[in-house]
Design a protein around this motif. Structure first.
Motif, PDB file in Angstrom:
ATOM      1  N   PHE A  34       0.837  -1.193   0.000  1.00  0.00           N
ATOM      2  CA  PHE A  34       0.000   0.000   0.000  1.00  0.00           C
ATOM      3  C   PHE A  34       0.878   1.253   0.000  1.00  0.00           C
ATOM      4  O   PHE A  34       1.957   1.273   0.590  1.00  0.00           O
ATOM      5  N   TYR A  36       0.792   5.374   0.886  1.00  0.00           N
ATOM      6  CA  TYR A  36       0.102   6.458   1.579  1.00  0.00           C
ATOM      7  C   TYR A  36       0.896   7.748   1.400  1.00  0.00           C
ATOM      8  O   TYR A  36       2.087   7.733   1.139  1.00  0.00           O
ATOM      9  N   LEU A  46      -4.553   6.979   2.217  1.00  0.00           N
ATOM     10  CA  LEU A  46      -4.251   5.887   1.299  1.00  0.00           C
ATOM     11  C   LEU A  46      -4.349   6.368  -0.139  1.00  0.00           C
ATOM     12  O   LEU A  46      -5.353   6.955  -0.540  1.00  0.00           O
ATOM     13  N   THR A  49      -3.447   0.719  -3.761  1.00  0.00           N
ATOM     14  CA  THR A  49      -3.109  -0.638  -3.344  1.00  0.00           C
ATOM     15  C   THR A  49      -2.410  -1.322  -4.500  1.00  0.00           C
ATOM     16  O   THR A  49      -2.904  -1.320  -5.634  1.00  0.00           O
ATOM     17  N   ASN A  51      -0.838  -4.728  -6.060  1.00  0.00           N
ATOM     18  CA  ASN A  51      -0.859  -6.183  -6.002  1.00  0.00           C
ATOM     19  C   ASN A  51       0.177  -6.771  -6.953  1.00  0.00           C
ATOM     20  O   ASN A  51       0.264  -6.353  -8.106  1.00  0.00           O
ATOM     21  N   THR A  57      -4.595  -0.490  -7.719  1.00  0.00           N
ATOM     22  CA  THR A  57      -5.917   0.094  -7.559  1.00  0.00           C
ATOM     23  C   THR A  57      -5.783   1.400  -6.824  1.00  0.00           C
ATOM     24  O   THR A  57      -5.264   1.434  -5.702  1.00  0.00           O
ATOM     25  N   ILE A  93       4.591   7.099   2.359  1.00  0.00           N
ATOM     26  CA  ILE A  93       4.864   5.927   3.182  1.00  0.00           C
ATOM     27  C   ILE A  93       4.283   4.688   2.515  1.00  0.00           C
ATOM     28  O   ILE A  93       3.140   4.710   2.049  1.00  0.00           O
ATOM     29  N   ARG A  97       1.833  -6.139   3.360  1.00  0.00           N
ATOM     30  CA  ARG A  97       1.065  -7.117   4.124  1.00  0.00           C
ATOM     31  C   ARG A  97       1.576  -8.499   3.776  1.00  0.00           C
ATOM     32  O   ARG A  97       1.694  -8.846   2.608  1.00  0.00           O
ATOM     33  N   GLN A 108      -0.135  -5.484   8.611  1.00  0.00           N
ATOM     34  CA  GLN A 108       0.435  -4.543   7.655  1.00  0.00           C
ATOM     35  C   GLN A 108       1.604  -3.823   8.330  1.00  0.00           C
ATOM     36  O   GLN A 108       1.434  -3.199   9.380  1.00  0.00           O
ATOM     37  N   PHE A 110       4.879  -1.070   7.995  1.00  0.00           N
ATOM     38  CA  PHE A 110       5.157   0.162   7.287  1.00  0.00           C
ATOM     39  C   PHE A 110       6.637   0.447   7.130  1.00  0.00           C
ATOM     40  O   PHE A 110       7.456   0.092   7.987  1.00  0.00           O
TER      41      PHE A 110
ATOM     42  N   TYR B  36      -1.505   1.295  15.915  1.00  0.00           N
ATOM     43  CA  TYR B  36      -0.186   1.689  15.454  1.00  0.00           C
ATOM     44  C   TYR B  36       0.274   2.928  16.218  1.00  0.00           C
ATOM     45  O   TYR B  36      -0.540   3.733  16.692  1.00  0.00           O
ATOM     46  N   PRO B  44       4.295   4.476  10.535  1.00  0.00           N
ATOM     47  CA  PRO B  44       3.627   3.882  11.697  1.00  0.00           C
ATOM     48  C   PRO B  44       4.278   2.559  12.097  1.00  0.00           C
ATOM     49  O   PRO B  44       4.729   1.790  11.250  1.00  0.00           O
TER      50      PRO B  44
END
Lengths: 119, 115
Positions: A34, A36, A46, A49, A51, A57, A93, A97, A108, A110, B36, B44
């Protein structure tokens, strides 16, 4: 624990240039990553996403031609900010996952973030 | 996606126990609750995750009542280094991105620990 590496941590570029940010899961495989962005004193928003092996997406309002995302392997996703302008300056960021075998409940994790400043 | 509500800010002193409550009235059956911690200019950091009752790890405890419409993060004996923003999120991480699997951040709680 799971480690997500993000590079670079800080980048300054001229307006009109493109910037690539890398996100790697170092000790686990991630089918989903993901992206952000976060403005000062605000929460994370967000953007998209990613994949592995398929198109990203994007969330509503995020320009897919502006923010190119590639997720070529289970451990690497890249975000390219194309033709950057000062308003694109932000803190970006990534998160990853896990597939879930070695890490419980698909948590998830980061990266440390990338500070982008467009002059 | 279930929406969460947290206090915007909290103040505490070193050595005290801090409890941050998060409201998530529309939590779905398969949703987990994840907390988080974020320091300025950092990504985070995962603190704790739970589904129901109580979960405890080396840094925090998470209390979830039977109806799961709220949760409380408990930080024992905080120190100055616990000053950060704490986010409560709900979602089903095993789902696809378009089925609730993505995490949407709310405003978070800015915790300030004073000496």
């Amino acid at each position: 624990g799971a480690v997500v590496s993000q590079h670079p941590s800080w980048v300054i570029c001229k307006s009109g240039t493109s910037v690539k940010i890398e996100c790697r899961s170092l000790d686990f495989q991630a089918t989903t990553m993901f992206w952000y962005r976060q403005f000062p004193k605000q929460s994370l928003m967000l953007m998209a996403t990613s994949n592995e092996g398929s198109k990203a997406t994007y969330e509503q309002g995020v320009e897919k031609d502006k923010f190119l995302i590639n997720h070529a392997s289970l451990t690497l996703s890249t975000l390219t900010v194309t033709s950057a302008h000062p308003e694109d300056s932000s803190f970006y960021i990534c998160s990853a996952r896990s597939i879930g075998s070695s890490l419980a409940k698909n948590i998830q994790y980061f990266g440390a973030g990338t500070r982008l400043s467009v002059l | 996606l279930a929406k969460t509500t947290q206090p915007i800010s909290m103040d505490s002193y070193e050595g005290q126990e801090v409890n941050i409550t998060c409201s998530h009235n529309n939590i779905a059956t398969n949703d987990y609750i994840t907390w988080y911690q974020q320091f300025p200019s950092q990504g985070p950091r995962f603190i704790i995750q739970g589904y129901k009752t109580k979960v405890t790890n080396e840094v925090a405890s998470l209390f979830i009542p039977a109806d799961r419409k709220s949760s409380t993060l408990s930080l024992p004996r905080v120190s100055l280094s616990d000053t950060a923003v704490y986010y409560c999120l709900v979602g089903d991480p095993s789902r696809g991105y378009n089925q609730g699997g993505k995490l949407i951040f709310g405003q978070g709680t800015e915790l300030s620990v004073k000496p």
